[in-house]
Design a protein around this motif. Sequence first.
Motif, PDB file in Angstrom:
ATOM      1  N   TYR A 195       0.820  -1.208   0.000  1.00  0.00           N
ATOM      2  CA  TYR A 195       0.000   0.000   0.000  1.00  0.00           C
ATOM      3  C   TYR A 195       0.862   1.270   0.000  1.00  0.00           C
ATOM      4  O   TYR A 195       0.626   2.205  -0.775  1.00  0.00           O
ATOM      5  N   CYS A 196       1.848   1.346   0.889  1.00  0.00           N
ATOM      6  CA  CYS A 196       2.633   2.575   1.036  1.00  0.00           C
ATOM      7  C   CYS A 196       3.390   2.923  -0.244  1.00  0.00           C
ATOM      8  O   CYS A 196       3.407   4.084  -0.672  1.00  0.00           O
ATOM      9  N   VAL A 197       4.032   1.928  -0.854  1.00  0.00           N
ATOM     10  CA  VAL A 197       4.816   2.225  -2.051  1.00  0.00           C
ATOM     11  C   VAL A 197       3.908   2.653  -3.195  1.00  0.00           C
ATOM     12  O   VAL A 197       4.254   3.534  -3.992  1.00  0.00           O
ATOM     13  N   VAL A 198       2.704   2.060  -3.287  1.00  0.00           N
ATOM     14  CA  VAL A 198       1.766   2.450  -4.335  1.00  0.00           C
ATOM     15  C   VAL A 198       1.265   3.874  -4.098  1.00  0.00           C
ATOM     16  O   VAL A 198       1.277   4.713  -4.997  1.00  0.00           O
ATOM     17  N   ARG A 199       0.832   4.161  -2.870  1.00  0.00           N
ATOM     18  CA  ARG A 199       0.266   5.472  -2.575  1.00  0.00           C
ATOM     19  C   ARG A 199       1.304   6.583  -2.743  1.00  0.00           C
ATOM     20  O   ARG A 199       1.023   7.637  -3.328  1.00  0.00           O
ATOM     21  N   HIS A 200       2.489   6.364  -2.236  1.00  0.00           N
ATOM     22  CA  HIS A 200       3.488   7.435  -2.289  1.00  0.00           C
ATOM     23  C   HIS A 200       4.110   7.563  -3.666  1.00  0.00           C
ATOM     24  O   HIS A 200       4.542   8.665  -4.042  1.00  0.00           O
ATOM     25  N   ALA A 201       4.158   6.494  -4.424  1.00  0.00           N
ATOM     26  CA  ALA A 201       4.526   6.638  -5.832  1.00  0.00           C
ATOM     27  C   ALA A 201       3.495   7.504  -6.542  1.00  0.00           C
ATOM     28  O   ALA A 201       3.830   8.315  -7.422  1.00  0.00           O
ATOM     29  N   GLY A 202       2.225   7.354  -6.142  1.00  0.00           N
ATOM     30  CA  GLY A 202       1.181   8.198  -6.701  1.00  0.00           C
ATOM     31  C   GLY A 202       1.407   9.665  -6.392  1.00  0.00           C
ATOM     32  O   GLY A 202       1.287  10.536  -7.272  1.00  0.00           O
ATOM     33  N   TYR A 203       1.733   9.987  -5.148  1.00  0.00           N
ATOM     34  CA  TYR A 203       2.030  11.378  -4.802  1.00  0.00           C
ATOM     35  C   TYR A 203       3.186  11.905  -5.662  1.00  0.00           C
ATOM     36  O   TYR A 203       3.156  13.034  -6.147  1.00  0.00           O
TER      37      TYR A 203
END
Length: 494
Positions: free
Chosen positions: A129-137
């Motif tokens: 979740y974290c890597v996906v969300r922060h890659a999005g940012y």
Amino acid sequence: MQRRTNLVTTRRPSISAVLQKTIRALAEVPAMRNVAKMSQPGSREFLTFAAIRARWRLGGSTAGQSRFQREVQQRLGALPQFFTPSDAAPQLAEQLWMQAKAAYLDNPLPSLFKERLFVHLSRFCEVRYCVVRHAGYLLGKGYPAGDARAVPETIEQVIALLSRPVPHAAQLEAVFARLESYSKPAPIPAPRSKAEEDLFDAITVMFVVPARSAQARAAVRCAVGETAFEYLAALLAFIRTAHYWTETHPGLSYETDMIMQMAQRQDLARRLLDTADAEWAHVGDALREALTGQLQVLNTELQHRTRNLLSVIQVIFDRTRAKHTTLESFADVFSSRLDAISRVQTYLSRLVQGEKVTFDGLLRTELAAHAVSLQQITLEGPVGVRLRSSTLQTFALAIHELVVNAVKYGALAIPTAHLTVRWEVEHCEEQQPLLHVQWQETGVNTAVNDSAAVQAGYGRELIERALPYQLRAKTEYEVMPEGVRCMISVPVLT
């Protein structure tokens, strides 16, 4: 006209088709199952493109949101599942948000640096979740580190960040050496620079194996300074909290903006979601290998230092025997010089890994060992000038000989005399910094005092011959009418 015809007749597949095709292609990837299940009619989690679009619109609307959720939406440019209040403990989401603001969003480190570091370290979290969300940012699906002014990165730049390998032992040693060579703290480096890569590698060790990261911490602290290091530590603490929270709440689902992004770019999706290829699956082995390699390096260095130490003792023995005709005088001088070596070894053993012996610490330790009166001594110079380990024994012996000669024949043997030691560091372009030491004795009548040992003793030979040969030092040694004057210039770390 032909160009216009091509534009009209060539039909690109719809986003819906791309989404369904990508889901089918990634259906075998374990970490993509929660997305793949959405494509299966009859599944409780079945999600059509129309439903995704509806969710997308809902996610972008502030209607029905609480004050807390509106604040999150406004600050991040998106409302992530991470801050969705739990029915069991609704207040915890706001507490996590407060921690995020303090350690991450309001942290004064540069926004892109924070977000790139968050993405880099989130590769090592099993829940994606974290890597996906922060890659999005980082890609502009929201704001990088909550900064609406930050320029988003391209997909290629994010994939390159996700593709960087974990450094092995030899690389880490080189990384630490480069970071430790900073003569003064530098600003946080620019994205994708070599300096940023070095910093990320050292921070990776701090983050993944904190209990064994003393050398990495010292290197990072040297490179960025104490203040930036503390802000880095706060950011790492929040990233670790985010990872632990997602690992203990694996039901968090990816937001629709990133589902659509991954559907369009399978290369990005594989980097983010394919646990078989992700770096975190191999980080344990890689870092164990790195740490093992460091232990091997330390063992090799220990053997090297032991051989050097024995060689130094052999030279001391030979020179002392050549200068003394009686066993009693030989034993006293030889024992004193061995004590000087022992003090250096004790000093070294008390240092935290990654620290270095400093000149002022070495000098004060030697003066204290001879119980001299500090009223007769003036010490002037910067604190914390770090000495190179490979030069330490010989340099320490030179300081020892200067102190012993002053105690026996010079300024420290006469209550009315005085010793002044001044030092400074010269920073040279494309060269190691130089430590300049000036040793000046005054109030000594060398015509009356027995200065034969000072004129032609082992200490003078060590300073005038050994230091230039072994340490690439420049030295001057003179016996002036009022006492010894000695100048030493030697390369140091900082």
